[in-house]
Write a protein that holds these residues in place. Sequence first.
Motif, PDB file in Angstrom:
ATOM      1  N   LEU A   1       0.782  -1.328  -0.012  1.00  0.00           N
ATOM      2  CA  LEU A   1       0.134  -0.087   0.161  1.00  0.00           C
ATOM      3  C   LEU A   1       0.743   1.204  -0.112  1.00  0.00           C
ATOM      4  O   LEU A   1       0.532   2.216  -0.788  1.00  0.00           O
ATOM      5  CB  LEU A   1      -0.950   0.141   1.337  1.00  0.00           C
ATOM      6  CG  LEU A   1      -2.064   1.112   1.242  1.00  0.00           C
ATOM      7  CD1 LEU A   1      -2.727   1.391   0.150  1.00  0.00           C
ATOM      8  CD2 LEU A   1      -2.660   1.175   2.596  1.00  0.00           C
ATOM      9  N   ILE A   2       1.913   1.302   0.897  1.00  0.00           N
ATOM     10  CA  ILE A   2       2.761   2.324   0.888  1.00  0.00           C
ATOM     11  C   ILE A   2       3.499   2.419  -0.469  1.00  0.00           C
ATOM     12  O   ILE A   2       3.460   3.900  -1.095  1.00  0.00           O
ATOM     13  CB  ILE A   2       4.020   2.240   1.848  1.00  0.00           C
ATOM     14  CG1 ILE A   2       3.382   2.334   3.275  1.00  0.00           C
ATOM     15  CG2 ILE A   2       5.032   3.131   1.665  1.00  0.00           C
ATOM     16  CD1 ILE A   2       4.280   1.690   4.341  1.00  0.00           C
TER      17      ILE A   2
ATOM     18  N   ALA B   1       2.695   5.871  -2.596  1.00  0.00           N
ATOM     19  CA  ALA B   1       4.105   6.787  -3.051  1.00  0.00           C
ATOM     20  C   ALA B   1       4.289   7.193  -4.419  1.00  0.00           C
ATOM     21  O   ALA B   1       4.530   8.151  -5.130  1.00  0.00           O
ATOM     22  CB  ALA B   1       5.444   5.856  -2.632  1.00  0.00           C
ATOM     23  N   HIS B   2       3.594   6.158  -5.349  1.00  0.00           N
ATOM     24  CA  HIS B   2       3.828   6.282  -6.727  1.00  0.00           C
ATOM     25  C   HIS B   2       2.371   6.795  -7.439  1.00  0.00           C
ATOM     26  O   HIS B   2       2.315   6.922  -8.633  1.00  0.00           O
ATOM     27  CB  HIS B   2       4.181   4.998  -7.368  1.00  0.00           C
ATOM     28  CG  HIS B   2       5.418   4.497  -7.064  1.00  0.00           C
ATOM     29  ND1 HIS B   2       5.598   3.516  -6.081  1.00  0.00           N
ATOM     30  CD2 HIS B   2       6.570   4.850  -7.622  1.00  0.00           C
ATOM     31  CE1 HIS B   2       7.128   3.443  -5.930  1.00  0.00           C
ATOM     32  NE2 HIS B   2       7.688   4.256  -6.837  1.00  0.00           N
ATOM     33  N   GLY B   3       1.287   7.005  -6.431  1.00  0.00           N
ATOM     34  CA  GLY B   3       0.480   7.361  -7.118  1.00  0.00           C
ATOM     35  C   GLY B   3       0.448   9.117  -7.369  1.00  0.00           C
ATOM     36  O   GLY B   3       1.038   9.663  -7.159  1.00  0.00           O
TER      37      GLY B   3
ATOM     38  N   VAL C   1       2.431  13.128   3.005  1.00  0.00           N
ATOM     39  CA  VAL C   1       3.431  12.595   3.663  1.00  0.00           C
ATOM     40  C   VAL C   1       2.857  11.129   3.965  1.00  0.00           C
ATOM     41  O   VAL C   1       1.456  10.873   4.322  1.00  0.00           O
ATOM     42  CB  VAL C   1       3.162  13.234   5.139  1.00  0.00           C
ATOM     43  CG1 VAL C   1       4.033  12.567   6.249  1.00  0.00           C
ATOM     44  CG2 VAL C   1       3.653  14.728   4.760  1.00  0.00           C
ATOM     45  N   ILE C   2       3.518  10.223   3.684  1.00  0.00           N
ATOM     46  CA  ILE C   2       3.404   9.075   3.890  1.00  0.00           C
ATOM     47  C   ILE C   2       4.491   8.222   5.161  1.00  0.00           C
ATOM     48  O   ILE C   2       5.598   8.349   4.853  1.00  0.00           O
ATOM     49  CB  ILE C   2       3.523   7.976   2.785  1.00  0.00           C
ATOM     50  CG1 ILE C   2       2.584   8.508   1.607  1.00  0.00           C
ATOM     51  CG2 ILE C   2       3.186   6.667   2.868  1.00  0.00           C
ATOM     52  CD1 ILE C   2       3.032   8.089   0.133  1.00  0.00           C
ATOM     53  N   ILE C   3       3.745   7.635   5.953  1.00  0.00           N
ATOM     54  CA  ILE C   3       4.581   7.139   7.238  1.00  0.00           C
ATOM     55  C   ILE C   3       3.978   5.808   7.339  1.00  0.00           C
ATOM     56  O   ILE C   3       3.124   5.399   7.646  1.00  0.00           O
ATOM     57  CB  ILE C   3       4.547   8.029   8.325  1.00  0.00           C
ATOM     58  CG1 ILE C   3       4.484   9.434   8.402  1.00  0.00           C
ATOM     59  CG2 ILE C   3       5.279   7.497   9.692  1.00  0.00           C
ATOM     60  CD1 ILE C   3       5.819   9.719   8.330  1.00  0.00           C
ATOM     61  N   GLY C   4       5.107   4.964   7.583  1.00  0.00           N
ATOM     62  CA  GLY C   4       4.779   3.421   7.706  1.00  0.00           C
ATOM     63  C   GLY C   4       4.899   3.323   9.192  1.00  0.00           C
ATOM     64  O   GLY C   4       5.897   3.933   9.786  1.00  0.00           O
ATOM     65  N   ILE C   5       4.272   2.501   9.891  1.00  0.00           N
ATOM     66  CA  ILE C   5       4.257   2.176  11.369  1.00  0.00           C
ATOM     67  C   ILE C   5       4.314   0.614  11.604  1.00  0.00           C
ATOM     68  O   ILE C   5       3.814  -0.094  10.865  1.00  0.00           O
ATOM     69  CB  ILE C   5       2.964   2.922  11.959  1.00  0.00           C
ATOM     70  CG1 ILE C   5       1.798   2.356  11.554  1.00  0.00           C
ATOM     71  CG2 ILE C   5       3.134   4.276  11.949  1.00  0.00           C
ATOM     72  CD1 ILE C   5       0.479   2.914  12.215  1.00  0.00           C
ATOM     73  N   SER C   6       5.093   0.344  12.689  1.00  0.00           N
ATOM     74  CA  SER C   6       5.150  -1.173  13.067  1.00  0.00           C
ATOM     75  C   SER C   6       5.706  -1.225  14.419  1.00  0.00           C
ATOM     76  O   SER C   6       6.546  -0.358  14.889  1.00  0.00           O
ATOM     77  CB  SER C   6       6.079  -1.654  12.031  1.00  0.00           C
ATOM     78  OG  SER C   6       6.287  -3.059  12.458  1.00  0.00           O
TER      79      SER C   6
ATOM     80  N   ALA D   1      12.695  -1.271   5.073  1.00  0.00           N
ATOM     81  CA  ALA D   1      11.635  -1.634   4.194  1.00  0.00           C
ATOM     82  C   ALA D   1      10.662  -0.639   3.851  1.00  0.00           C
ATOM     83  O   ALA D   1      10.345  -0.316   2.538  1.00  0.00           O
ATOM     84  CB  ALA D   1      10.946  -3.021   4.716  1.00  0.00           C
ATOM     85  N   THR D   2      10.185   0.341   5.002  1.00  0.00           N
ATOM     86  CA  THR D   2       9.392   1.242   4.610  1.00  0.00           C
ATOM     87  C   THR D   2       9.961   2.522   3.828  1.00  0.00           C
ATOM     88  O   THR D   2       9.125   3.025   2.876  1.00  0.00           O
ATOM     89  CB  THR D   2       8.966   1.716   6.033  1.00  0.00           C
ATOM     90  OG1 THR D   2       8.510   0.798   6.849  1.00  0.00           O
ATOM     91  CG2 THR D   2       7.922   2.665   5.873  1.00  0.00           C
ATOM     92  N   ILE D   3      11.234   3.039   4.217  1.00  0.00           N
ATOM     93  CA  ILE D   3      11.634   3.838   3.152  1.00  0.00           C
ATOM     94  C   ILE D   3      11.878   3.161   1.649  1.00  0.00           C
ATOM     95  O   ILE D   3      11.657   4.152   0.765  1.00  0.00           O
ATOM     96  CB  ILE D   3      13.001   4.358   3.880  1.00  0.00           C
ATOM     97  CG1 ILE D   3      12.513   5.024   5.090  1.00  0.00           C
ATOM     98  CG2 ILE D   3      13.627   5.394   2.971  1.00  0.00           C
ATOM     99  CD1 ILE D   3      11.685   6.081   5.381  1.00  0.00           C
ATOM    100  N   ALA D   4      12.405   2.137   1.472  1.00  0.00           N
ATOM    101  CA  ALA D   4      12.592   1.583   0.282  1.00  0.00           C
ATOM    102  C   ALA D   4      11.170   1.564  -0.482  1.00  0.00           C
ATOM    103  O   ALA D   4      11.227   1.549  -1.664  1.00  0.00           O
ATOM    104  CB  ALA D   4      12.932   0.101   0.582  1.00  0.00           C
ATOM    105  N   ALA D   5      10.206   1.395   0.173  1.00  0.00           N
ATOM    106  CA  ALA D   5       8.817   1.184  -0.407  1.00  0.00           C
ATOM    107  C   ALA D   5       8.363   2.626  -0.930  1.00  0.00           C
ATOM    108  O   ALA D   5       7.554   2.585  -1.661  1.00  0.00           O
ATOM    109  CB  ALA D   5       7.869   0.533   0.420  1.00  0.00           C
ATOM    110  N   GLY D   6       8.838   3.796  -0.443  1.00  0.00           N
ATOM    111  CA  GLY D   6       8.601   5.196  -0.864  1.00  0.00           C
ATOM    112  C   GLY D   6       8.208   5.947   0.125  1.00  0.00           C
ATOM    113  O   GLY D   6       7.598   7.066  -0.080  1.00  0.00           O
ATOM    114  N   ALA D   7       7.909   5.314   1.497  1.00  0.00           N
ATOM    115  CA  ALA D   7       7.516   6.363   2.518  1.00  0.00           C
ATOM    116  C   ALA D   7       8.397   7.300   2.607  1.00  0.00           C
ATOM    117  O   ALA D   7       9.607   7.288   2.500  1.00  0.00           O
ATOM    118  CB  ALA D   7       7.167   5.411   3.821  1.00  0.00           C
ATOM    119  N   ASP D   8       7.925   8.476   3.433  1.00  0.00           N
ATOM    120  CA  ASP D   8       8.783   9.550   3.784  1.00  0.00           C
ATOM    121  C   ASP D   8       9.407   9.236   5.282  1.00  0.00           C
ATOM    122  O   ASP D   8      10.397   9.925   5.419  1.00  0.00           O
ATOM    123  CB  ASP D   8       7.664  10.750   3.988  1.00  0.00           C
ATOM    124  CG  ASP D   8       7.485  11.338   2.843  1.00  0.00           C
ATOM    125  OD1 ASP D   8       7.972  11.223   1.605  1.00  0.00           O
ATOM    126  OD2 ASP D   8       5.973  11.050   2.866  1.00  0.00           O
TER     127      ASP D   8
END
Length: 135
Positions: free
Chosen positions: A79-80, A84-86, A92-97, A105-112
């Motif tokens: 989804l991230i 990110a490519h939409g 702002v896109i932030i991954g949480i875990s 992995a979150t940054i590599a997927a395109g999150a900020d």
Amino acid sequence: MEDPQSPAPTPGRPLLGLTVLLVEDSRFASEAMRLLCLRSGARIRRADCIRSARRHLQVYRPSVALVDLGLPDGSGLELISDLAHGVPRIGVIIGISGDDFGAEATIAAGADGFLAKPVDRLGAFQSAISRHLPL
């Protein structure tokens, strides 16, 4: 996107005027993040899975997306990457875990950015989002 009719952010409510889409399957984590958003001045929409998040995204474009990496119907990383490519890209896109492995992995997927759960400080939450907002 910020609403031109809404009041300007203040130091105490730095996310005023923003809409946050929280994609989180844990009720406890979702409620904690809801309180952080409201305390920061942001409006919040919640989805508990990728499918529900995609339905939300068909109706509106949030200013910020907070996406849990472990969701019941797939990886939040997918989804991230989609967000990110939409076009237009969500601001702002932030991954949480709760797992530390997720930051890279979150940054590599395109999150900020990445937020480790549990988020226990209001200032850390606000900073994680506001540092990626346009000036």
